[in-house]
Design an enzyme around this catalytic site. Structure first.
Site, PDB file in Angstrom:
ATOM      1  N   PRO A   1       0.825  -1.207   0.000  1.00 26.37           N
ATOM      2  CA  PRO A   1       0.000   0.000   0.000  1.00 26.37           C
ATOM      3  C   PRO A   1       0.858   1.255   0.000  1.00 26.37           C
ATOM      4  CG  PRO A   1      -0.771  -1.582   1.637  1.00 26.37           C
ATOM      5  CD  PRO A   1       0.548  -2.082   1.144  1.00 26.37           C
ATOM      6  N   GLU A   2       0.472   2.221  -0.829  1.00 26.62           N
ATOM      7  CA  GLU A   2       1.235   3.468  -0.891  1.00 26.62           C
ATOM      8  C   GLU A   2       0.544   4.525  -0.037  1.00 26.62           C
ATOM      9  OE1 GLU A   2       2.923   4.484  -4.628  1.00 26.62           O
ATOM     10  OE2 GLU A   2       2.789   2.439  -5.393  1.00 26.62           O
TER      11      GLU A   2
ATOM     12  N   LYS B   1       3.589   5.858   4.814  1.00 20.27           N
ATOM     13  CA  LYS B   1       2.989   4.528   4.748  1.00 20.27           C
ATOM     14  C   LYS B   1       2.662   3.969   6.130  1.00 20.27           C
ATOM     15  CE  LYS B   1       5.451   3.454   0.470  1.00 20.27           C
ATOM     16  NZ  LYS B   1       6.315   2.471  -0.226  1.00 20.27           N
TER      17      LYS B   1
ATOM     18  N   ARG C   1      12.165  -4.244  -5.209  1.00 21.42           N
ATOM     19  CA  ARG C   1      10.947  -4.133  -6.002  1.00 21.42           C
ATOM     20  C   ARG C   1      11.268  -3.802  -7.454  1.00 21.42           C
ATOM     21  NH1 ARG C   1       7.909  -0.204  -2.064  1.00 21.42           N
ATOM     22  NH2 ARG C   1      10.013  -0.088  -1.223  1.00 21.42           N
TER      23      ARG C   1
END
Length: 272
Positions: A2-3, A50, A247
């Protein structure tokens, strides 16, 4: 993961249902004294980049970080949960509502004043969703990194700017025509961060301005589109690791050539 915009929306939902309510029952699978919250009232729910912070009238703060798979849900009492109960990390009952945090790897109950001493929270860079964005502070923090740091790695460093994740890293770099493997020292970092901030504020419902023509109306330009044609030029989207980040970054080799100069203004994006 989640950002920042997702955490912001989560905080908004939790705030709507929990603020000024007293916790009547609490349990967790994390090694924290969650029972201390029973009888305590929720004063506020805040998103910081975050991180999600649930503040109580006692001064205690419940800190959760979702990382890759965590999520908060709110249910009416007795309603069926959308994830299995064994995945619940925190359950808070408040009146007719039940707030459940699923799968979050970070669950901490901070004592009053503990937020200022928390190593991750104290080190956070300016929150990308806070207006006006403190670009001077972002640039000052960016200047402290090695001049060889790649822009794709810099954008995910929460100590430089808080809240940007892989989706908006990829889309902001595309819209500014910057290859994620370019040295940050050779890039207009402020321009890229500003585009990411515009996109994220629009996604969070904080702004009607969706950035430079915003995201493609049919989906992301590059994020998770490796091997597919660029929506603007038709070249095949590429993907790979950047710097020390694990990522995957995504980019268009034609719209974001590695040796190109950074455009003076963010590039507009066609839909299509």
């Amino acid at each position: 993961m989640p950002e920042g915009d997702t955490i912001f929306r989560t905080a908004t939902t939790l705030r709507r249902w929990l603020v000024e309510r007293e916790i009547s029952a609490a349990r967790t699978t994390a090694p924290v004294p969650i029972q201390l919250l029973v009888g305590d009232a929720v004063d506020a729910v805040d998103a910081r980049a975050k991180h999600l912070l649930m503040r109580f009238s006692s001064g205690r703060v419940l800190h959760t970080h979702m990382q890759m798979s965590g999520a908060w849900h709110v249910y009416p009492g007795g309603a069926r949960w959308r994830r299995p109960a064994w995945r619940a990390r925190v359950v808070l009952e408040a009146g007719e509502r039940v707030a459940v945090c699923f799968d979050a790897p970070v669950v901490e109950l901070l004592a009053p004043g503990g937020e200022q001493l928390h190593p991750a929270l104290a080190a956070l860079g300016p929150d990308v969703l806070v207006e006006p964005l403190d670009l001077a502070a972002v640039l000052a923090r960016a200047a402290q990194r090695s001049p060889e740091t790649e822009i794709g790695e810099l954008l995910l460093d929460q100590r430089v700017v808080g809240g940007i994740g892989n989706i908006y890293r990829s889309e902001a770099l595309f819209l500014t025509g910057v290859h994620p493997r370019r040295r940050a020292a050779d890039v207009d970092v402020g321009a890229v961060v500003s585009v990411a901030a515009d996109l994220m504020r629009a996604a969070a419902g904080l702004s009607a301005r969706p950035g430079p023509r915003g995201l493609s109306p049919v989906g992301p330009y590059v994020y998770r589109r490796a091997g597919r044609p660029c929506r603007r030029c038709g070249a095949r989207i590429e993907a790979g690791r950047v710097g020390t980040q694990t990522r995957t970054a995504y980019w268009c080799p034609r719209c974001q050539p590695l040796g190109s100069r950074v455009p003076a203004t963010p590039a507009g994006g066609g839909g299509g």
